[in-house]
Motif scaffolding. Structure first.
Motif, PDB file in Angstrom:
ATOM      1  N   ASN A  66       0.823  -1.210   0.000  1.00 22.66           N
ATOM      2  CA  ASN A  66       0.000   0.000   0.000  1.00 22.66           C
ATOM      3  C   ASN A  66       0.856   1.258   0.000  1.00 22.66           C
ATOM      4  OD1 ASN A  66      -2.387  -1.405  -0.122  1.00 22.66           O
ATOM      5  ND2 ASN A  66      -2.671  -1.433   2.096  1.00 22.66           N
ATOM      6  N   GLU A  67       1.977   1.213   0.701  1.00 18.96           N
ATOM      7  CA  GLU A  67       2.898   2.354   0.687  1.00 18.96           C
ATOM      8  C   GLU A  67       3.423   2.573  -0.726  1.00 18.96           C
ATOM      9  OE1 GLU A  67       6.062   1.418   3.354  1.00 18.96           O
ATOM     10  OE2 GLU A  67       4.965   2.061   5.128  1.00 18.96           O
ATOM     11  N   ILE A  70       1.088   4.295  -3.006  1.00 19.36           N
ATOM     12  CA  ILE A  70       0.984   5.732  -2.761  1.00 19.36           C
ATOM     13  C   ILE A  70       2.124   6.464  -3.458  1.00 19.36           C
ATOM     14  CG2 ILE A  70       1.146   7.541  -1.003  1.00 19.36           C
ATOM     15  CD1 ILE A  70      -0.265   5.538   0.909  1.00 19.36           C
ATOM     16  N   SER A  73       1.839   6.263  -7.217  1.00 14.92           N
ATOM     17  CA  SER A  73       0.780   7.157  -7.677  1.00 14.92           C
ATOM     18  C   SER A  73       1.313   8.580  -7.825  1.00 14.92           C
ATOM     19  CB  SER A  73      -0.384   7.135  -6.684  1.00 14.92           C
ATOM     20  OG  SER A  73      -1.316   8.132  -6.983  1.00 14.92           O
ATOM     21  N   GLN A  74       2.116   9.006  -6.869  1.00 15.19           N
ATOM     22  CA  GLN A  74       2.686  10.344  -6.928  1.00 15.19           C
ATOM     23  C   GLN A  74       3.697  10.465  -8.072  1.00 15.19           C
ATOM     24  OE1 GLN A  74       1.456  12.918  -5.043  1.00 15.19           O
ATOM     25  NE2 GLN A  74       0.004  11.296  -4.625  1.00 15.19           N
ATOM     26  N   GLY A 110      -3.075   9.113  -3.641  1.00 14.88           N
ATOM     27  CA  GLY A 110      -2.297   9.279  -2.419  1.00 14.88           C
ATOM     28  C   GLY A 110      -2.134  10.720  -2.000  1.00 14.88           C
ATOM     29  N   LYS A 113      -3.249  11.545   1.547  1.00  9.13           N
ATOM     30  CA  LYS A 113      -2.311  11.018   2.543  1.00  9.13           C
ATOM     31  C   LYS A 113      -1.034  11.846   2.566  1.00  9.13           C
ATOM     32  CE  LYS A 113      -4.288   6.458   2.392  1.00  9.13           C
ATOM     33  NZ  LYS A 113      -4.189   5.083   2.044  1.00  9.13           N
TER      34      LYS A 113
END
Length: 165
Positions: A66-67, A70, A73-74, A110, A113
């Motif tokens: 999951n990290e 994120i 995605s960035q 992300g 977050k």
């Protein structure tokens, strides 16, 4: 790894990690398009190596799935932002952009977050009001930290696997 292969490496990691190619480009097709992109950006210049990689070194610190989603995605968002100011009439740029856009839609956003992390970094912990609020929330935070959220699930799945043997 040579600096000129960073773009291919990062894009390959993104595509392979998610196990899909949005517009069904094969890795050799993608390599071909990225080679053309490298020529457009003159990425074989010696100054490309200055300061080291900009994305690939960040991928190593993010280990959980999951990290990774994120940060990837960035990174995809950064590539898409870069392509906004490029000539999309060139087929290779169009194909890579479409591929990245398709992947972007399959990734979780992300940015919320990331914003939360930046807000925490900016928080003035010397401010008395912030301190009072933080103390008021301390028990809830500790409760979240101490609850065995994933450990029971893992133990159950391990025991279920053992029973089936």
């Amino acid at each position: 790894m040579a600096c000129q292969t960073y773009s291919f490496f990062v894009l390959s990691v993104i595509l392979i990690y998610f196990g899909q190619f949005g517009n069904s480009l094969s890795l050799p097709d993608l390599q071909h398009h990225i080679d053309k992109l490298k020529a457009d950006f003159n990425s074989s210049n010696s100054d490309v190596a200055d300061g080291g990689p900009i994305f690939t070194d960040k991928l190593t610190a993010w280990t959980e799935r999951n990290e990774k989603r994120i940060i990837l995605s960035q990174i995809v968002s950064m590539y898409l932002k870069m392509f906004e100011s490029t000539d999309k009439s060139k087929a290779h740029i169009k194909h890579i952009s479409e591929e990245l856009y398709t992947l972007k839609t399959s990734l979780p956003d992300g940015s919320k977050k990331m914003k939360d992390l930046m807000d925490l970094a900016k928080m003035q912990m010397s401010d008395r009001k912030v301190q009072r609020k933080a103390v008021n929330e301390l028990f809830s935070v500790l409760q979240k930290l101490m609850e065995p959220s994933g450990s029971h699930k893992t133990k159950r799945s391990h025991s279920q696997r053992r029973c089936r043997c």
